[in-house]
Design a protein around this motif. Structure first.
Motif, PDB file in Angstrom:
ATOM      1  N   LEU A  28      22.718 -28.934  -5.722  1.00  0.00           N
ATOM      2  CA  LEU A  28      21.930 -28.982  -6.955  1.00  0.00           C
ATOM      3  C   LEU A  28      21.799 -27.593  -7.579  1.00  0.00           C
ATOM      4  N   PHE A  29      21.488 -26.586  -6.760  1.00  0.00           N
ATOM      5  CA  PHE A  29      21.326 -25.228  -7.269  1.00  0.00           C
ATOM      6  C   PHE A  29      22.633 -24.702  -7.874  1.00  0.00           C
ATOM      7  N   THR A  30      23.734 -24.924  -7.160  1.00  0.00           N
ATOM      8  CA  THR A  30      25.003 -24.358  -7.619  1.00  0.00           C
ATOM      9  C   THR A  30      25.555 -25.073  -8.843  1.00  0.00           C
ATOM     10  N   VAL A  31      25.175 -26.337  -9.046  1.00  0.00           N
ATOM     11  CA  VAL A  31      25.622 -27.070 -10.228  1.00  0.00           C
ATOM     12  C   VAL A  31      24.752 -26.731 -11.440  1.00  0.00           C
ATOM     13  N   LEU A  32      23.432 -26.740 -11.258  1.00  0.00           N
ATOM     14  CA  LEU A  32      22.522 -26.585 -12.385  1.00  0.00           C
ATOM     15  C   LEU A  32      22.144 -25.139 -12.670  1.00  0.00           C
ATOM     16  N   VAL A  33      21.948 -24.342 -11.638  1.00  0.00           N
ATOM     17  CA  VAL A  33      21.511 -22.954 -11.833  1.00  0.00           C
ATOM     18  C   VAL A  33      22.720 -22.046 -11.987  1.00  0.00           C
ATOM     19  N   TYR A  34      23.592 -22.050 -11.006  1.00  0.00           N
ATOM     20  CA  TYR A  34      24.842 -21.273 -11.018  1.00  0.00           C
ATOM     21  C   TYR A  34      24.611 -19.848 -11.520  1.00  0.00           C
ATOM     22  N   ALA A  35      23.820 -19.121 -10.754  1.00  0.00           N
ATOM     23  CA  ALA A  35      23.474 -17.753 -11.162  1.00  0.00           C
ATOM     24  C   ALA A  35      23.646 -16.764 -10.026  1.00  0.00           C
ATOM     25  N   GLY A  36      24.470 -17.122  -9.030  1.00  0.00           N
ATOM     26  CA  GLY A  36      24.833 -16.166  -7.988  1.00  0.00           C
ATOM     27  C   GLY A  36      23.655 -15.575  -7.247  1.00  0.00           C
ATOM     28  N   SER A  37      23.429 -14.274  -7.470  1.00  0.00           N
ATOM     29  CA  SER A  37      22.390 -13.565  -6.733  1.00  0.00           C
ATOM     30  C   SER A  37      21.011 -14.156  -6.985  1.00  0.00           C
ATOM     31  N   PHE A  38      20.760 -14.668  -8.183  1.00  0.00           N
ATOM     32  CA  PHE A  38      19.447 -15.253  -8.451  1.00  0.00           C
ATOM     33  C   PHE A  38      19.222 -16.510  -7.631  1.00  0.00           C
ATOM     34  N   GLU A  39      20.282 -17.227  -7.300  1.00  0.00           N
ATOM     35  CA  GLU A  39      20.120 -18.425  -6.492  1.00  0.00           C
ATOM     36  C   GLU A  39      19.567 -18.071  -5.104  1.00  0.00           C
ATOM     37  N   PHE A  40      20.032 -16.956  -4.542  1.00  0.00           N
ATOM     38  CA  PHE A  40      19.488 -16.506  -3.259  1.00  0.00           C
ATOM     39  C   PHE A  40      17.996 -16.208  -3.394  1.00  0.00           C
ATOM     40  N   LEU A  41      17.629 -15.531  -4.485  1.00  0.00           N
ATOM     41  CA  LEU A  41      16.223 -15.226  -4.730  1.00  0.00           C
ATOM     42  C   LEU A  41      15.419 -16.488  -4.994  1.00  0.00           C
ATOM     43  N   ILE A  55       8.969 -17.458 -11.881  1.00  0.00           N
ATOM     44  CA  ILE A  55      10.384 -17.751 -11.642  1.00  0.00           C
ATOM     45  C   ILE A  55      11.202 -17.445 -12.891  1.00  0.00           C
ATOM     46  N   ALA A  56      10.682 -17.824 -14.056  1.00  0.00           N
ATOM     47  CA  ALA A  56      11.389 -17.570 -15.314  1.00  0.00           C
ATOM     48  C   ALA A  56      11.532 -16.074 -15.559  1.00  0.00           C
ATOM     49  N   LEU A  57      10.490 -15.302 -15.288  1.00  0.00           N
ATOM     50  CA  LEU A  57      10.560 -13.853 -15.474  1.00  0.00           C
ATOM     51  C   LEU A  57      11.567 -13.230 -14.516  1.00  0.00           C
ATOM     52  N   SER A  58      11.574 -13.686 -13.278  1.00  0.00           N
ATOM     53  CA  SER A  58      12.530 -13.181 -12.290  1.00  0.00           C
ATOM     54  C   SER A  58      13.962 -13.494 -12.713  1.00  0.00           C
ATOM     55  N   ALA A  59      14.174 -14.698 -13.227  1.00  0.00           N
ATOM     56  CA  ALA A  59      15.507 -15.090 -13.690  1.00  0.00           C
ATOM     57  C   ALA A  59      15.963 -14.189 -14.835  1.00  0.00           C
ATOM     58  N   PHE A  60      15.047 -13.870 -15.741  1.00  0.00           N
ATOM     59  CA  PHE A  60      15.381 -13.006 -16.871  1.00  0.00           C
ATOM     60  C   PHE A  60      15.777 -11.609 -16.399  1.00  0.00           C
ATOM     61  N   LEU A  61      15.005 -11.044 -15.482  1.00  0.00           N
ATOM     62  CA  LEU A  61      15.270  -9.685 -15.016  1.00  0.00           C
ATOM     63  C   LEU A  61      16.568  -9.603 -14.214  1.00  0.00           C
ATOM     64  N   VAL A  62      16.792 -10.583 -13.344  1.00  0.00           N
ATOM     65  CA  VAL A  62      17.984 -10.553 -12.498  1.00  0.00           C
ATOM     66  C   VAL A  62      19.250 -10.796 -13.312  1.00  0.00           C
ATOM     67  N   ASN A  63      19.172 -11.698 -14.294  1.00  0.00           N
ATOM     68  CA  ASN A  63      20.354 -12.075 -15.065  1.00  0.00           C
ATOM     69  C   ASN A  63      20.462 -11.357 -16.406  1.00  0.00           C
ATOM     70  N   PHE A  64      19.653 -10.329 -16.611  1.00  0.00           N
ATOM     71  CA  PHE A  64      19.671  -9.603 -17.875  1.00  0.00           C
ATOM     72  C   PHE A  64      21.038  -8.981 -18.162  1.00  0.00           C
ATOM     73  N   ARG A  65      21.802  -8.712 -17.105  1.00  0.00           N
ATOM     74  CA  ARG A  65      23.114  -8.100 -17.282  1.00  0.00           C
ATOM     75  C   ARG A  65      24.064  -8.971 -18.107  1.00  0.00           C
ATOM     76  N   HIS A  66      23.817 -10.273 -18.146  1.00  0.00           N
ATOM     77  CA  HIS A  66      24.696 -11.164 -18.891  1.00  0.00           C
ATOM     78  C   HIS A  66      24.612 -10.916 -20.396  1.00  0.00           C
ATOM     79  N   VAL A  67      23.535 -10.312 -20.853  1.00  0.00           N
ATOM     80  CA  VAL A  67      23.449  -9.932 -22.264  1.00  0.00           C
ATOM     81  C   VAL A  67      24.561  -8.943 -22.594  1.00  0.00           C
ATOM     82  N   PHE A  68      24.836  -8.028 -21.674  1.00  0.00           N
ATOM     83  CA  PHE A  68      25.894  -7.037 -21.880  1.00  0.00           C
ATOM     84  C   PHE A  68      27.271  -7.666 -21.711  1.00  0.00           C
ATOM     85  N   TYR A  69      27.387  -8.617 -20.793  1.00  0.00           N
ATOM     86  CA  TYR A  69      28.661  -9.295 -20.607  1.00  0.00           C
ATOM     87  C   TYR A  69      29.090 -10.001 -21.897  1.00  0.00           C
ATOM     88  N   ALA A  70      28.125 -10.595 -22.588  1.00  0.00           N
ATOM     89  CA  ALA A  70      28.438 -11.376 -23.776  1.00  0.00           C
ATOM     90  C   ALA A  70      29.051 -10.528 -24.885  1.00  0.00           C
TER      91      ALA A  70
END
Length: 214
Positions: A28-41, A55-70
């Motif tokens: 379920l996590f890998t299908v719906l979340v699919y966020a690598g390191s955040f999934e461990f957290l 949880i939402a704030l943690s997701a934002f901070l951990v995955n903030f790098r994707h803003v630069f990827y885009a």
């Protein structure tokens, strides 16, 4: 690269089992979340019944790098709304590293999407297998966590090879990470990205000021 995700997925599946969550949580996590390191957290956050806002704030901070990827992800080469939606959703570190290189500049939409799809399938398969077999793995096993470090090391080396004439950029990234680790150890990732962005902007402005060569 896909095979490199398998041991990471196995480690995540084992963590799911040892945390007391049902095995299907890994799928379920890998299908719906699919966020690598955040999934461990997220496993720790879920087992600790952390409030949704935290949880939402943690997701934002951990995955903030994707803003630069885009900024350099080849979204313009994806055809159709569904392709763009999945390409955005499945923009993992590994997918970005493979599609941002010079060798991928001519890849069509289908190849980019198949790449991301197969990377996620490796991740889902590894995590599911790890969760199903997690009870057979001793709780004190060590070394599996190094799989992520090894994978990101390979990604970094490939990026340096693709930019042999641009060595200052990897050096700026390294210095930004070290400075963030020393000055902002509690927010290292966000601070490192902020410092790196500022360094790149400064590098760009300085290059613009240099007189052009005839």
């Amino acid at each position: 690269m896909g095979l490199g995700l398998v041991p990471l997925g196995l480690a995540f599946g084992v963590l799911i089992t040892h945390s007391g969550l049902p095995w299907w949580s890994a799928t379920l996590f890998t299908v719906l979340v699919y966020a690598g390191s955040f999934e461990f957290l997220l496993v720790g956050l879920v087992t600790a019944t952390t409030p949704l806002a935290a949880i939402a704030l943690s997701a934002f901070l951990v995955n903030f790098r994707h803003v630069f990827y885009a900024l350099s992800y080849p979204m313009h080469r994806l055809r159709g709304r569904a392709a763009k939606a999945y390409g955005t959703y499945a923009l993992s570190d590994e997918a970005y590293a493979l599609t941002a290189g010079a060798h991928a500049q001519s890849w069509p939409s289908a190849r980019i999407l198949y790449l991301q799809m197969f990377l996620q399938m490796y991740w889902i398969g590894g995590a599911t297998a790890g969760a199903l077999l997690g009870s057979l793995v001793p709780a004190g096993v060590s070394g599996m966590e190094f799989a992520m470090t090894a994978l990101f090391t390979v990604l970094a080396l490939d990026s340096v090879r693709d930019r042999r004439g641009d060595l200052p950029t990897p050096l700026l990234a390294l210095l930004s990470a070290l400075a963030a680790r020393l000055v902002f150890p509690g927010q290292m990732l966000l601070a490192a990205f902020a410092l790196f962005t500022a360094a790149l902007l400064a590098q760009y402005l300085l290059s613009k000021k240099e007189p052009s060569r005839a």
